[in-house]
Design a protein around this motif. Structure first.
Motif, PDB file in Angstrom:
ATOM      1  N   ARG A   3      38.003  39.727  47.868  1.00 47.45           N
ATOM      2  CA  ARG A   3      38.152  40.403  46.487  1.00 47.45           C
ATOM      3  C   ARG A   3      37.044  40.280  45.332  1.00 47.45           C
ATOM      4  NH1 ARG A   3      43.239  37.881  47.130  1.00 47.45           N
ATOM      5  NH2 ARG A   3      44.894  39.319  48.054  1.00 47.45           N
ATOM      6  N   LYS A   4      36.366  38.983  45.344  1.00 51.78           N
ATOM      7  CA  LYS A   4      35.508  38.896  44.463  1.00 51.78           C
ATOM      8  C   LYS A   4      34.097  39.160  44.744  1.00 51.78           C
ATOM      9  CE  LYS A   4      36.441  34.451  43.605  1.00 51.78           C
ATOM     10  NZ  LYS A   4      36.435  33.130  43.051  1.00 51.78           N
ATOM     11  N   GLY A   5      33.897  39.605  46.213  1.00 50.64           N
ATOM     12  CA  GLY A   5      32.540  39.882  46.561  1.00 50.64           C
ATOM     13  C   GLY A   5      31.801  38.831  46.684  1.00 50.64           C
ATOM     14  N   GLU A   6      32.248  37.749  46.952  1.00 53.79           N
ATOM     15  CA  GLU A   6      31.514  36.581  47.446  1.00 53.79           C
ATOM     16  C   GLU A   6      31.453  36.059  48.800  1.00 53.79           C
ATOM     17  OE1 GLU A   6      33.279  33.577  44.632  1.00 53.79           O
ATOM     18  OE2 GLU A   6      32.525  34.730  42.775  1.00 53.79           O
ATOM     19  N   ASN A   7      31.406  37.121  49.563  1.00 56.25           N
ATOM     20  CA  ASN A   7      31.379  36.940  51.019  1.00 56.25           C
ATOM     21  C   ASN A   7      30.474  35.889  51.555  1.00 56.25           C
ATOM     22  OD1 ASN A   7      33.216  39.187  50.985  1.00 56.25           O
ATOM     23  ND2 ASN A   7      31.483  40.692  51.918  1.00 56.25           N
ATOM     24  N   HIS A   8      29.245  35.583  50.664  1.00 59.03           N
ATOM     25  CA  HIS A   8      28.035  34.674  51.296  1.00 59.03           C
ATOM     26  C   HIS A   8      28.818  33.295  51.034  1.00 59.03           C
ATOM     27  CE1 HIS A   8      28.353  34.603  46.774  1.00 59.03           C
ATOM     28  NE2 HIS A   8      27.598  33.182  46.969  1.00 59.03           N
ATOM     29  N   GLN A   9      30.068  33.115  50.563  1.00 56.70           N
ATOM     30  CA  GLN A   9      30.620  31.680  50.657  1.00 56.70           C
ATOM     31  C   GLN A   9      31.516  31.633  51.921  1.00 56.70           C
ATOM     32  OE1 GLN A   9      32.381  30.143  46.929  1.00 56.70           O
ATOM     33  NE2 GLN A   9      30.797  31.320  45.599  1.00 56.70           N
ATOM     34  N   ALA A  26      31.149  37.703  61.513  1.00 56.80           N
ATOM     35  CA  ALA A  26      32.188  37.951  60.550  1.00 56.80           C
ATOM     36  C   ALA A  26      32.022  38.495  59.103  1.00 56.80           C
ATOM     37  CB  ALA A  26      33.056  36.689  60.271  1.00 56.80           C
ATOM     38  N   VAL A  27      30.841  37.728  58.632  1.00 56.05           N
ATOM     39  CA  VAL A  27      30.470  38.100  57.242  1.00 56.05           C
ATOM     40  C   VAL A  27      29.979  39.776  57.203  1.00 56.05           C
ATOM     41  CG1 VAL A  27      28.932  37.713  55.540  1.00 56.05           C
ATOM     42  CG2 VAL A  27      30.198  35.884  56.436  1.00 56.05           C
ATOM     43  N   LYS A  28      29.022  39.830  58.138  1.00 50.94           N
ATOM     44  CA  LYS A  28      28.531  41.181  58.234  1.00 50.94           C
ATOM     45  C   LYS A  28      29.528  42.342  58.487  1.00 50.94           C
ATOM     46  CE  LYS A  28      23.888  39.711  59.778  1.00 50.94           C
ATOM     47  NZ  LYS A  28      22.978  40.270  58.396  1.00 50.94           N
ATOM     48  N   THR A  29      30.656  42.053  59.204  1.00 53.72           N
ATOM     49  CA  THR A  29      31.585  42.888  59.383  1.00 53.72           C
ATOM     50  C   THR A  29      32.417  43.281  58.078  1.00 53.72           C
ATOM     51  OG1 THR A  29      32.024  41.846  61.705  1.00 53.72           O
ATOM     52  CG2 THR A  29      33.915  43.113  60.580  1.00 53.72           C
ATOM     53  N   ILE A  30      32.658  42.200  57.370  1.00 56.67           N
ATOM     54  CA  ILE A  30      33.322  42.457  55.962  1.00 56.67           C
ATOM     55  C   ILE A  30      32.303  43.479  55.178  1.00 56.67           C
ATOM     56  CG2 ILE A  30      34.029  41.721  53.894  1.00 56.67           C
ATOM     57  CD1 ILE A  30      35.031  39.257  55.796  1.00 56.67           C
ATOM     58  N   ASP A  31      31.128  42.873  55.126  1.00 60.10           N
ATOM     59  CA  ASP A  31      30.109  43.688  54.218  1.00 60.10           C
ATOM     60  C   ASP A  31      29.859  45.129  54.881  1.00 60.10           C
ATOM     61  OD1 ASP A  31      29.187  41.661  52.924  1.00 60.10           O
ATOM     62  OD2 ASP A  31      27.553  41.196  54.228  1.00 60.10           O
ATOM     63  N   ARG A  32      29.926  45.308  56.320  1.00 59.69           N
ATOM     64  CA  ARG A  32      29.819  46.671  56.726  1.00 59.69           C
ATOM     65  C   ARG A  32      31.114  47.555  56.237  1.00 59.69           C
ATOM     66  NH1 ARG A  32      28.331  51.762  58.371  1.00 59.69           N
ATOM     67  NH2 ARG A  32      29.384  52.446  60.233  1.00 59.69           N
ATOM     68  N   ILE A  33      32.376  46.925  56.140  1.00 61.69           N
ATOM     69  CA  ILE A  33      33.509  47.565  55.794  1.00 61.69           C
ATOM     70  C   ILE A  33      33.585  48.305  54.166  1.00 61.69           C
ATOM     71  CG2 ILE A  33      36.050  47.368  55.406  1.00 61.69           C
ATOM     72  CD1 ILE A  33      35.594  47.626  58.240  1.00 61.69           C
ATOM     73  N   ILE A  34      33.194  47.224  53.596  1.00 62.55           N
ATOM     74  CA  ILE A  34      32.958  47.505  52.119  1.00 62.55           C
ATOM     75  C   ILE A  34      31.822  48.621  51.822  1.00 62.55           C
ATOM     76  CG2 ILE A  34      32.593  46.624  49.686  1.00 62.55           C
ATOM     77  CD1 ILE A  34      35.403  45.748  51.385  1.00 62.55           C
ATOM     78  N   GLU A  35      30.561  48.357  52.394  1.00 62.62           N
ATOM     79  CA  GLU A  35      29.525  49.115  52.039  1.00 62.62           C
ATOM     80  C   GLU A  35      29.636  50.583  52.672  1.00 62.62           C
ATOM     81  OE1 GLU A  35      26.179  46.978  53.605  1.00 62.62           O
ATOM     82  OE2 GLU A  35      26.411  45.387  51.986  1.00 62.62           O
ATOM     83  N   VAL A  36      30.451  50.986  53.446  1.00 62.22           N
ATOM     84  CA  VAL A  36      30.528  52.381  53.879  1.00 62.22           C
ATOM     85  C   VAL A  36      30.937  53.272  52.937  1.00 62.22           C
ATOM     86  CG1 VAL A  36      33.074  52.165  55.094  1.00 62.22           C
ATOM     87  CG2 VAL A  36      31.149  53.647  56.083  1.00 62.22           C
ATOM     88  N   PHE A  37      31.879  52.675  51.925  1.00 61.09           N
ATOM     89  CA  PHE A  37      32.580  53.495  50.878  1.00 61.09           C
ATOM     90  C   PHE A  37      31.627  53.717  49.625  1.00 61.09           C
ATOM     91  CE2 PHE A  37      36.072  51.729  53.088  1.00 61.09           C
ATOM     92  CZ  PHE A  37      37.041  52.644  53.156  1.00 61.09           C
TER      93      PHE A  37
END
Length: 354
Positions: free
Chosen positions: A296-302, A234-245
């Motif tokens: 929103r805060k970019g704290e996906n590691h939590q 799940a976390v890598k999915t969110i990272d992937r969505i954001i980092e493609v931009f």
């Protein structure tokens, strides 16, 4: 009857998932996750090309000659549909055929948790089903669409490359569009979708920046968007969505994605301990206020710790589900260790060893 149908029949009768054909090698079937050779002489390049061209649409043959790589769907009446990838490789040509069952299994038949039925009934937002190739993403999404089709009174629009599971309109009106046949590409189809009054939009795969941006736009404007990504958690999915931009857009995208985010279901298929097929291990992240705030805060590691402490809200860490499957005897320890995100939990003598 096409000559290749004999291989499809064999795959179907043995309960396999994929047929592999490659110049200079014997045909192979994927059975319960493993590739097994068929007793058959290797095909030459010309023999294999002739075999596959027999079922390839004429327009796709032209595309293949120009690009060296195509996708299409093929149906054998009374047997199954097949998703085909036909490609060139250093010995000649090759192809992989994924069997798509004629009948869509329900979520209950697949053993999927009730949270997924809830997700199929949402009014708006984005729900992602992720996992590596061959992890059953399409099957899970088909079951979710089928549940919505039976229980809602809405318009379901699918955009796929190619169309895999065929849905008949039941409670809902279902329109299915295939890239290359009914529309130029995901971008054009998604732009058109916003004018086609859909309630649910299935995007077969969010492959690039433009597709992801349009899918997020659709979710923000009051549609339920279902799609897939090739990510393993799940976390890598969110990272992937954001980092493609682009970097200068990522803060804005985090905010808009957080507003529309409903869930990520990340899954992997594992061999059953009894050798009778495979079982899905699922990680489920729900878009609660706490999770959306972290995005929103970019704290996906939590996010993993939030998932761990909010199982009562329908969340499910992958390793916890793998442990449950191990305790029930559905998988063995080596399988559990191989598929876990934290393998140390399943090492002999590890802190979570059984």
């Amino acid at each position: 009857m096409a000559q290749i149908n004999a291989f499809f029949k064999m795959l179907h009768e043995l309960g396999g998932s994929d047929l592999h054909l490659s110049t200079g090698a014997p045909p192979m079937l994927r059975l319960r996750g493993d590739l097994q050779r068929i007793k058959h002489k290797p095909f030459s390049d010309e023999e294999l090309k002739k075999l596959i061209y027999e079922i390839t649409p004429e327009a796709k043959i032209k595309e293949f000659e120009e690009s060296g790589d195509i996708d299409f769907a093929h149906e054998v009446p009374g047997l199954a549909r097949y998703r085909v990838n036909f490609f060139r490789q250093h010995r000649g040509v090759g192809a992989v055929f994924r069997e798509i069952p004629q009948f869509i299994l329900s979520m209950e038949q697949l053993g999927l948790p009730p949270q997924l039925a809830d997700l199929a009934m949402l009014d708006k937002g984005i729900v992602l089903v992720t996992g590596p190739t061959g992890s059953g993403k399409s099957t899970t999404l088909a079951a979710m669409i089928d549940h919505a089709n039976r229980n809602r009174r809405d318009h379901i629009l699918t955009i796929e490359d190619p169309i895999e599971f065929v849905h008949k309109s039941q409670g809902c009106l279902v329109n299915q569009r295939e890239i290359g046949r009914h529309t130029r590409g995901f971008k054009a189809a998604l732009r058109g979708a916003l004018r086609e009054d859909p309630d649910i939009i299935l995007v077969g795969e969010m492959r690039d920046y433009e597709t992801i941006a349009l899918a997020l736009e659709a979710a923000e404007t009051g549609h339920l968007v279902l799609s897939t990504l090739h990510t393993v958690s799940a976390v890598k999915t969110i990272d992937r969505i954001i980092e493609v931009f682009p970097e200068d857009m990522q803060a804005q995208v985090r905010s808009s994605f957080a507003d529309s985010f409903k869930a990520v279901v990340s899954q992997t298929l594992m061999k059953r301990a009894d050798g009778k097929g495979r079982v899905a291990g699922l990680e489920i992240l729900r878009g609660t206020p706490a999770v959306r705030n972290l995005i929103r805060k970019g704290e996906n590691h939590q996010i993993p710790s939030v998932m761990q402490t909010n199982r009562h809200l329908g969340m499910q860490p992958l390793d916890d589900h793998i442990r449950e499957l191990l305790e029930k005897g559905l998988i063995d320890r080596e399988t559990a260790r191989r598929h876990a995100l934290d393998r140390s939990k399943f090492e002999d003598g590890g802190r979570d060893a059984l």
